[in-house]
Structure formats: structure tokens, C-alpha cells
Motif scaffolding. Structure first.
Motif, PDB file in Angstrom:
ATOM      1  N   SER A  98       6.301  16.811  -6.779  1.00 26.63           N
ATOM      2  CA  SER A  98       6.301  16.202  -5.307  1.00 26.63           C
ATOM      3  C   SER A  98       5.196  16.246  -4.226  1.00 26.63           C
ATOM      4  O   SER A  98       4.086  17.001  -4.656  1.00 26.63           O
ATOM      5  N   HIS A  99       4.967  14.996  -3.719  1.00 18.70           N
ATOM      6  CA  HIS A  99       3.994  15.082  -2.807  1.00 18.70           C
ATOM      7  C   HIS A  99       3.784  16.310  -1.767  1.00 18.70           C
ATOM      8  O   HIS A  99       2.834  16.916  -1.605  1.00 18.70           O
ATOM      9  N   ILE A 100       4.996  16.936  -1.340  1.00 17.76           N
ATOM     10  CA  ILE A 100       5.139  17.862  -0.633  1.00 17.76           C
ATOM     11  C   ILE A 100       4.362  19.124  -1.251  1.00 17.76           C
ATOM     12  O   ILE A 100       3.649  19.781  -0.450  1.00 17.76           O
ATOM     13  N   TRP A 103       0.488  17.812  -2.431  1.00 17.33           N
ATOM     14  CA  TRP A 103      -0.701  16.919  -1.706  1.00 17.33           C
ATOM     15  C   TRP A 103      -0.635  17.143  -0.392  1.00 17.33           C
ATOM     16  O   TRP A 103      -1.119  16.459   0.370  1.00 17.33           O
ATOM     17  N   GLU A 104       0.182  18.371   0.097  1.00 21.83           N
ATOM     18  CA  GLU A 104       0.443  18.723   1.571  1.00 21.83           C
ATOM     19  C   GLU A 104      -0.129  19.934   1.965  1.00 21.83           C
ATOM     20  O   GLU A 104       0.478  20.524   3.012  1.00 21.83           O
ATOM     21  N   GLN A 105      -1.126  20.418   1.127  1.00 23.09           N
ATOM     22  CA  GLN A 105      -1.899  21.648   1.608  1.00 23.09           C
ATOM     23  C   GLN A 105      -0.931  22.974   1.687  1.00 23.09           C
ATOM     24  O   GLN A 105      -1.337  23.753   2.656  1.00 23.09           O
ATOM     25  N   ALA A 189       8.420   8.132   2.028  1.00 24.04           N
ATOM     26  CA  ALA A 189       7.272   7.312   2.422  1.00 24.04           C
ATOM     27  C   ALA A 189       7.399   5.840   1.686  1.00 24.04           C
ATOM     28  O   ALA A 189       6.719   4.878   2.515  1.00 24.04           O
ATOM     29  N   ARG A 190       7.878   5.821   0.805  1.00 24.39           N
ATOM     30  CA  ARG A 190       7.974   4.255   0.164  1.00 24.39           C
ATOM     31  C   ARG A 190       9.465   4.057  -0.141  1.00 24.39           C
ATOM     32  O   ARG A 190       9.739   3.191  -1.062  1.00 24.39           O
ATOM     33  N   VAL A 191      10.490   4.370   0.864  1.00 23.13           N
ATOM     34  CA  VAL A 191      11.635   3.991   0.717  1.00 23.13           C
ATOM     35  C   VAL A 191      12.146   2.699   0.616  1.00 23.13           C
ATOM     36  O   VAL A 191      13.177   2.091   0.025  1.00 23.13           O
ATOM     37  N   PHE A 214       9.935   8.005   6.543  1.00 17.73           N
ATOM     38  CA  PHE A 214       9.271   6.655   5.543  1.00 17.73           C
ATOM     39  C   PHE A 214       8.118   6.558   6.702  1.00 17.73           C
ATOM     40  O   PHE A 214       7.619   6.708   7.758  1.00 17.73           O
ATOM     41  N   CYS A 215       7.105   5.916   5.727  1.00 21.74           N
ATOM     42  CA  CYS A 215       5.779   5.581   6.395  1.00 21.74           C
ATOM     43  C   CYS A 215       5.571   4.054   6.671  1.00 21.74           C
ATOM     44  O   CYS A 215       6.144   3.326   5.939  1.00 21.74           O
ATOM     45  N   LEU A 216       4.958   3.927   7.623  1.00 17.09           N
ATOM     46  CA  LEU A 216       4.625   2.418   7.962  1.00 17.09           C
ATOM     47  C   LEU A 216       3.426   2.056   7.426  1.00 17.09           C
ATOM     48  O   LEU A 216       3.109   0.898   7.466  1.00 17.09           O
ATOM     49  N   SER A 217       2.418   2.986   7.168  1.00 19.26           N
ATOM     50  CA  SER A 217       1.176   2.900   6.677  1.00 19.26           C
ATOM     51  C   SER A 217       0.764   2.569   5.156  1.00 19.26           C
ATOM     52  O   SER A 217      -0.187   2.740   4.865  1.00 19.26           O
ATOM     53  N   LYS A 218       1.763   2.434   4.455  1.00 20.29           N
ATOM     54  CA  LYS A 218       1.795   2.371   3.078  1.00 20.29           C
ATOM     55  C   LYS A 218       1.822   0.853   2.536  1.00 20.29           C
ATOM     56  O   LYS A 218       1.439  -0.035   3.084  1.00 20.29           O
TER      57      LYS A 218
HETATM   58  C1  LIG Z   1       5.362  10.153  -1.516  1.00 18.69           C
HETATM   59  C2  LIG Z   1       4.497  10.667   0.065  1.00 18.69           C
HETATM   60  N1  LIG Z   1       4.873  11.407   0.665  1.00 18.69           N
HETATM   61  C3  LIG Z   1       4.182  11.492   1.861  1.00 18.69           C
HETATM   62  C4  LIG Z   1       2.962  11.012   2.018  1.00 18.69           C
HETATM   63  C5  LIG Z   1       1.937  11.531   3.297  1.00 18.69           C
HETATM   64  O1  LIG Z   1       1.836  10.159   3.982  1.00 18.69           O
HETATM   65  P1  LIG Z   1       0.531  10.470   5.049  1.00 18.69           P
HETATM   66  O2  LIG Z   1      -0.626  10.082   4.365  1.00 18.69           O
HETATM   67  O3  LIG Z   1       1.036   9.332   6.109  1.00 18.69           O
HETATM   68  O4  LIG Z   1       0.482  11.626   5.632  1.00 18.69           O
HETATM   69  C6  LIG Z   1       2.388  10.207   1.047  1.00 18.69           C
HETATM   70  C7  LIG Z   1       1.075   9.710   1.080  1.00 18.69           C
HETATM   71  O5  LIG Z   1       0.550   8.862   0.105  1.00 18.69           O
HETATM   72  C8  LIG Z   1       3.344   9.919  -0.175  1.00 18.69           C
HETATM   73  O6  LIG Z   1       2.654   9.391  -1.199  1.00 18.69           O
END
Ligand SMILES: Cc1ncc(COP(=O)(O)O)c(C=O)c1O
Length: 380
Positions: A98-100, A103-105, A189-191, A214-218
């Protein structure tokens, strides 16, 4: 124009096809116009009409009671984990890819005093519910055990290559968690890619989730922003938590306007990205190279993963060759179209790269990128 040096020659790059991520898009003129015209106010007082409109629209689309606008998807996930966790030291269950987790430190522990516990992700982004079952720790009187405060799923699943979680699996998972009284959070994020891929409204996908980011910036193409949706009381708590994380904003209508524009105008076109991801994946498979393969079954949205035989190909060498133009390439008649084009992709793991389609990539770009990929693959 962008110049790149290759050992003995310097060639001018006229075109860059950037397939690293769907976060590289730039707002188009209509989106910028919406931002320019946005009515604004101080969101600290709840007085930004555009932010309010975006939050109401998101709540309506997701059929949840309330929503909150945040600067990033990461912050949406972090706020959710903190708000769902009533006790310090609670456990948040996440997928191993997972991203959490990756990739979320480690924000859940670094900032939230929570610990992440992983359950192995299967290639399609799901996990085995029996496997999860062994890891759930509902509140018990045993003082040794942390409580499980929330389970997080990701849809579409980034590291699995944009896979779409099957509705049946989400239903089964949410039934299980309801019985255990453990909330379910979706990192969506990409739902919207998932919704377009399944041909259902997002509200169906998240029906049984207690919270969704959900993200607006993807894929939706806004320059910034994410939204978290959930119950009224959850979002009220989320407002406090967003504040302490430094994510409260003032005249944020300027960026919320881009988000509103994206929700109204940029969802349907995601289908183009999905189709284009599939064409690139098919083209790579057609080459039938033993060293570069795509699992077409896992190409379900706007991404594809190229698996690389690292006993024969060095992954960074492959990425680097896509960034260069050699003299032979310019002589190859098939490649006239790709003349002075470079393609950017990103490394996903030690043996794979990821390609992501987005709104700034046209049909013609896809054709050129395919030619370039074919040429570079043929060199290994
Ligand atoms: C699945 C997923 N969740 C969360 C995030 C985090 O989003 P943001 O870059 O807006 O913090 C990303 C970013 O790529 C992502 O791919």
C-alpha cells in the motif's frame, strides 16, 4: 526545448512524453479560468463558498454525510487513521504494497502514535480476508495487545499497477469488519479510475467504507488537492486534525475551483487513459521479448507495469535509453515519427517500471511512445 547530452553527441529533444505519473499534468485554460473566477473567503471561518461547494459536491457524489478539502492525499490518509484511532498505540492494518505503508514516511507512527501492521497484498491489490482475520485485534481486556483501529484498502492499487478492487471483495471485507466493529478506510487516490473501469458510480464502490480519501491532482488533472469524505462527526474531527497538521487553508477557493472543474469535466475522459494504457501494454506483449513483459490481466486502469528480466537487462539502463536519442534511431525509417522524442517512465521496483497515462498525453503521443519503446526494447 530540452537538451540532453549523450557521450559523443548532443541531440535536441523536441518532445518529451512524460509517462512517469498522472501527477505531472498542467491545468488547461478552462481549469485556469475557473480558478481565476473563483469566489473566495476565509475557509478558517467556513466562509469560502467555492471550498464549501467542492465539499458538498464530493459528499453528494460519494453519498456520505460530509467532506473536507485537504492539500494532499497523504494528509487525507493520515487524518483518517488518526481520527479512527481512539487510543494511542492502536494498530492500523494496511496492505504490504500500500501507498500508506511504502510511500507515506510512516506518518501513522511518526505523527499519529499508531503502528502499521501489514497484510500481504495479492497481485490484484486485494488481500486474503482469512489472512486479515488473523491480524484483527478488536478491543479486548488483554493489556498486551494493541487494538485494531482501522483497516485501509487502496483503490485503484498503485503499486499493483492500477488494479481495480473487485466490488465483491470489498463487500465481503466490509461485512467482516462491520461484525468486528472495525472501520474501513479507502485510500481512493484514484477511485474515479476504478469507477470508470467498473462502469459504476463512485458511491457504489465506497458504499460500505467509513471514510475515503480521493485525489483531485492525479488523473483528474487539478494542480493540488484531495478530499476526505465520511460521516458528519468524523469530518468534524478531521477538521481539528487537519488544523494541527497545518493543512487548514484560507482563500482555498482558488484551488477548490480547479477541483470542482475536474469533478464536473474530467472524469469521463479517464476511459481514454485506460484504453491507451491497454494499447501500450498490448504493443509491448506483441514484441514477444523474453526480457520485457506486461501482465495484460492486471492492466485495468491508467497504468501498466513492465516486468524486466534483470538477468539480461539493467532497469536503469532501460530507463536511461528511453531518455536518449541515438543516431541509429534517427536513421530508422519506422522511427521518423519519434524523431527527437524522449519518453519518461519511472522505476517501480528492482525489476519493473511503471507507465501512467494522463490527460496531457494524446493518442498521437501514445503511438510515438509505442515506437520509442519498441525501438529501445529491440536494443536489448
Ligand atoms: C494510492 C495513493 N495514495 C495516496 C497518495 C498520496 O497523494 P499525495 O501525493 O496527494 O499526497 C498517492 C500519490 O501518488 C497514491 O498513489
Amino acid at each position: 526545448m530540452y537538451k540532453i547530452t549523450e557521450s559523443e553527441n548532443l541531440l535536441t529533444v523536441n518532445k518529451i512524453i512524460d509517462l512517469r505519473s498522472d501527477t505531472v499534468t498542467r491545468p488547461d485554460i478552462k481549469m485556469r479560468q475557473a480558478m481565476f473566477e473563483a469566489e473566495v473567503g476565509d475557509d478558517g471561518y467556513g466562509e469560502d463558498p467555492t471550498v464549501n461547494r467542492l465539499e458538498n459536491r464530493a459528499a453528494q457524489l460519494f453519498q456520505k454525510e460530509a467532506a473536507i478539502f485537504l492539500p494532499s492525499g497523504l494528509m487525507g490518509n493520515l487524518v483518517s487513521m488518526i481520527v479512527h484511532s481512539k487510543h494511542r498505540g492502536s494498530e492500523v492494518i494496511v496492505g504490504s504494497k500500500s501507498h500508506i505503508l511504502l510511500w507515506e514516511q510512516g506518518g501513522a507512527s511518526q505523527i499519529g502514535s499508531l503502528q502499521l501492521r501489514e497484510v500481504k497484498n495479492l497481485p490484484d491489490g486485494t488481500f486474503d480476508i482469512l489472512d486479515l482475520n488473523e491480524k484483527l485485534r478488536p478491543e479486548s481486556p488483554d493489556p498486551h495487545e494493541p487494538y485494531t483501529s482501522v483497516v485501509c484498502i487502496e483503490n485503484t492499487h498503485n503499486t499493483c499497477g492500477g488494479t481495480v478492487l473487485p466490488l465483491k471483495w470489498i463487500d465481503e471485507l466490509s461485512n467482516k469488519l462491520k461484525k468486528e466493529k472495525i472501520p474501513l478506510h479507502m485510500d481512493g487516490a484514484r477511485v474515479f479510475n476504478a469507477a470508470v473501469s467498473l462502469g459504476v458510480p463512485v458511491s457504489r464502490i465506497v458504499r460500505d467504507c467509513d471514510s475515503v480519501t480521493f485525489c483531485l491532482s492525479k488523473g483528474l488533472g487539478s494542480p493540488i488537492g484531495a478530499v476526505l469524505v465520511g460521516s458528519k462527526s468524523f469530518i468534524q474531527q478531521a477538521r481539528r486534525t487537519r488544523k494541527v497538521l497545518g493543512g487548514a487553508m484560507r482563500q482555498a477557493g482558488v484551488i477548490a475551483a480547479a477541483g470542482l472543474y475536474a469533478l464536473e469535466n474530467c472524469v469521463e475522459r479517464l476511459a481514454d487513459d485506460h484504453r491507451r494504457a491497454k494499447s501500450i501494454a498490448c504493443a509491448i506483449q506483441e514484441i514477444a521479448s523474453p526480457n520485457f513483459t506486461c501482465n495484460l490481466n492486471l492492466v485495468q486502469s491508467n497504468m501498466l507495469i513492465i516486468n524486466i528480466n534483470v538477468s539480461k537487462v539493467n532497469v536503469s539502463d532501460f530507463i536511461q535509453k528511453l531518455l536518449l536519442i541515438d543516431k541509429n534511431e534517427l536513421l530508422d525509417s519506422n522511427l521518423n515519427k519519434t524523431h527527437s522524442t524522449i519518453v519518461k517512465v519511472s522505476q517501480l521496483s528492482s525489476d519493473s517500471v511503471r507507465i501512467v497515462l494522463h490527460k496531457d498525453i494524446s493518442e498521437q503521443d501514445v503511438n510515438i511512445a509505442i515506437e520509442k519503446l519498441k525501438y529501445v526494447i529491440s536494443r536489448f
